[in-house]
Write a protein that holds these residues in place. Structure first.
Motif, PDB file in Angstrom:
ATOM      1  N   SER A   1      13.064   0.603  -0.043  1.00 42.45           N
ATOM      2  CA  SER A   1      13.634   1.271   1.125  1.00 42.45           C
ATOM      3  C   SER A   1      15.064   1.717   0.853  1.00 42.45           C
ATOM      4  O   SER A   1      15.718   1.262  -0.090  1.00 42.45           O
ATOM      5  CB  SER A   1      13.621   0.321   2.318  1.00 42.45           C
ATOM      6  OG  SER A   1      14.447  -0.800   2.041  1.00 42.45           O
TER       7      SER A   1
ATOM      8  N   LEU B   1       4.658  -5.457  11.461  1.00 43.60           N
ATOM      9  CA  LEU B   1       5.644  -5.128  10.442  1.00 43.60           C
ATOM     10  C   LEU B   1       6.553  -3.990  10.889  1.00 43.60           C
ATOM     11  O   LEU B   1       6.150  -3.119  11.655  1.00 43.60           O
ATOM     12  CB  LEU B   1       4.933  -4.712   9.155  1.00 43.60           C
ATOM     13  CG  LEU B   1       3.962  -5.724   8.564  1.00 43.60           C
ATOM     14  CD1 LEU B   1       3.293  -5.143   7.329  1.00 43.60           C
ATOM     15  CD2 LEU B   1       4.659  -7.030   8.246  1.00 43.60           C
TER      16      LEU B   1
ATOM     17  N   ALA C   1       8.447  -6.596   3.631  1.00 47.02           N
ATOM     18  CA  ALA C   1       8.767  -5.766   4.799  1.00 47.02           C
ATOM     19  C   ALA C   1       9.366  -6.703   5.838  1.00 47.02           C
ATOM     20  O   ALA C   1       9.244  -7.936   5.736  1.00 47.02           O
ATOM     21  CB  ALA C   1       7.527  -5.074   5.349  1.00 47.02           C
ATOM     22  N   ASP C   2       9.999  -6.138   6.820  1.00 50.56           N
ATOM     23  CA  ASP C   2      10.514  -6.935   7.917  1.00 50.56           C
ATOM     24  C   ASP C   2       9.366  -7.267   8.862  1.00 50.56           C
ATOM     25  O   ASP C   2       8.437  -6.477   9.023  1.00 50.56           O
ATOM     26  CB  ASP C   2      11.594  -6.163   8.676  1.00 50.56           C
ATOM     27  CG  ASP C   2      12.806  -5.867   7.799  1.00 50.56           C
ATOM     28  OD1 ASP C   2      13.225  -6.762   7.046  1.00 50.56           O
ATOM     29  OD2 ASP C   2      13.320  -4.743   7.877  1.00 50.56           O
TER      30      ASP C   2
ATOM     31  N   PHE D   1       9.665  -1.382   8.880  1.00 53.64           N
ATOM     32  CA  PHE D   1       9.939  -0.957   7.512  1.00 53.64           C
ATOM     33  C   PHE D   1      11.379  -0.503   7.288  1.00 53.64           C
ATOM     34  O   PHE D   1      11.635   0.411   6.526  1.00 53.64           O
ATOM     35  CB  PHE D   1       8.934   0.128   7.099  1.00 53.64           C
ATOM     36  CG  PHE D   1       7.537  -0.425   7.026  1.00 53.64           C
ATOM     37  CD1 PHE D   1       7.080  -1.009   5.862  1.00 53.64           C
ATOM     38  CD2 PHE D   1       6.709  -0.403   8.137  1.00 53.64           C
ATOM     39  CE1 PHE D   1       5.805  -1.545   5.797  1.00 53.64           C
ATOM     40  CE2 PHE D   1       5.431  -0.942   8.077  1.00 53.64           C
ATOM     41  CZ  PHE D   1       4.984  -1.517   6.901  1.00 53.64           C
TER      42      PHE D   1
ATOM     43  N   LEU E   1       2.184  -4.174  -0.662  1.00 46.98           N
ATOM     44  CA  LEU E   1       3.427  -4.443   0.043  1.00 46.98           C
ATOM     45  C   LEU E   1       3.922  -5.841  -0.301  1.00 46.98           C
ATOM     46  O   LEU E   1       3.301  -6.840   0.065  1.00 46.98           O
ATOM     47  CB  LEU E   1       3.209  -4.304   1.554  1.00 46.98           C
ATOM     48  CG  LEU E   1       4.427  -4.471   2.443  1.00 46.98           C
ATOM     49  CD1 LEU E   1       5.490  -3.415   2.112  1.00 46.98           C
ATOM     50  CD2 LEU E   1       4.012  -4.376   3.903  1.00 46.98           C
TER      51      LEU E   1
ATOM     52  N   TYR F   1       7.397  -1.879  -2.238  1.00 49.57           N
ATOM     53  CA  TYR F   1       5.989  -1.640  -2.564  1.00 49.57           C
ATOM     54  C   TYR F   1       5.809  -1.705  -4.071  1.00 49.57           C
ATOM     55  O   TYR F   1       6.577  -1.104  -4.821  1.00 49.57           O
ATOM     56  CB  TYR F   1       5.553  -0.229  -2.119  1.00 49.57           C
ATOM     57  CG  TYR F   1       5.239  -0.090  -0.658  1.00 49.57           C
ATOM     58  CD1 TYR F   1       4.020  -0.525  -0.149  1.00 49.57           C
ATOM     59  CD2 TYR F   1       6.145   0.504   0.209  1.00 49.57           C
ATOM     60  CE1 TYR F   1       3.717  -0.372   1.200  1.00 49.57           C
ATOM     61  CE2 TYR F   1       5.854   0.657   1.553  1.00 49.57           C
ATOM     62  CZ  TYR F   1       4.638   0.217   2.035  1.00 49.57           C
ATOM     63  OH  TYR F   1       4.338   0.367   3.369  1.00 49.57           O
TER      64      TYR F   1
ATOM     65  N   ARG G   1      13.356  -2.362   5.758  1.00 50.67           N
ATOM     66  CA  ARG G   1      13.537  -2.915   4.411  1.00 50.67           C
ATOM     67  C   ARG G   1      12.144  -3.180   3.858  1.00 50.67           C
ATOM     68  O   ARG G   1      11.341  -3.862   4.487  1.00 50.67           O
ATOM     69  CB  ARG G   1      14.337  -4.215   4.519  1.00 50.67           C
ATOM     70  CG  ARG G   1      14.632  -4.868   3.216  1.00 50.67           C
ATOM     71  CD  ARG G   1      15.442  -6.118   3.434  1.00 50.67           C
ATOM     72  NE  ARG G   1      14.593  -7.141   4.045  1.00 50.67           N
ATOM     73  CZ  ARG G   1      14.657  -8.422   3.766  1.00 50.67           C
ATOM     74  NH1 ARG G   1      15.551  -8.869   2.933  1.00 50.67           N
ATOM     75  NH2 ARG G   1      13.856  -9.274   4.349  1.00 50.67           N
ATOM     76  N   TYR G   2      11.853  -2.611   2.685  1.00 53.24           N
ATOM     77  CA  TYR G   2      10.532  -2.834   2.092  1.00 53.24           C
ATOM     78  C   TYR G   2      10.583  -2.716   0.575  1.00 53.24           C
ATOM     79  O   TYR G   2      11.483  -2.094   0.008  1.00 53.24           O
ATOM     80  CB  TYR G   2       9.491  -1.850   2.643  1.00 53.24           C
ATOM     81  CG  TYR G   2       9.770  -0.398   2.307  1.00 53.24           C
ATOM     82  CD1 TYR G   2       9.471   0.119   1.046  1.00 53.24           C
ATOM     83  CD2 TYR G   2      10.323   0.459   3.242  1.00 53.24           C
ATOM     84  CE1 TYR G   2       9.727   1.446   0.719  1.00 53.24           C
ATOM     85  CE2 TYR G   2      10.579   1.788   2.934  1.00 53.24           C
ATOM     86  CZ  TYR G   2      10.285   2.267   1.668  1.00 53.24           C
ATOM     87  OH  TYR G   2      10.543   3.574   1.353  1.00 53.24           O
TER      88      TYR G   2
END
Length: 120
Positions: A60, A38, A28-29, A40, A25, A45, A42-43
């Motif tokens: 995301s 966390l 993430a927010d 998700f 990760l 990976y 906005r993310y």
């Protein structure tokens, strides 16, 4: 040794288009700054194969809309996404310095300084 909250090792095949074995990760927010819980919305990976090779990133829906891109982005095309979000990635990863260094071998500030220059 406790499990790294930024790493997900697959127990079964992922939905990604790659033969990936794990993800890391990168962004993430943070829903709660005190507990580093966390969320998700906005993310980003980073997907890796069993040998640790980077295959690409998944993002995301909010990032897809922001950059007008697909959910899965191949390794040779992911620099645009990483460059665009380099400051956010850096701020996020610096909240998890030990977990980041356990995977990348350097503290996030050092690693991401060099990586951001490459991504640009």
């Amino acid at each position: 040794m406790s499990q790294n909250p930024l790493v997900r090792v697959y127990q079964r095949k992922s939905k990604s288009p790659w033969e990936d074995a794990s993800t890391f990760l990168l962004l993430a927010d943070i829903a709660n700054e005190n507990t580093l819980e966390l969320s998700f919305g906005r993310y980003i990976y980073l997907h890796k194969d069993a040998g640790g090779r980077m295959l690409g990133v998944s993002v995301s829906r909010s990032i897809q809309e922001d950059l007008e891109c697909s959910q899965y982005i191949e390794a040779n095309s992911m620099q645009l996404v990483l460059s665009h979000y380099s400051q956010d990635i850096s701020e996020f990863c610096e909240k998890f310095p030990a977990e980041f260094e356990a995977v990348f071998g350097l503290p996030p500030d050092v690693y991401l300084l060099v990586a951001a220059a490459y991504w640009s």
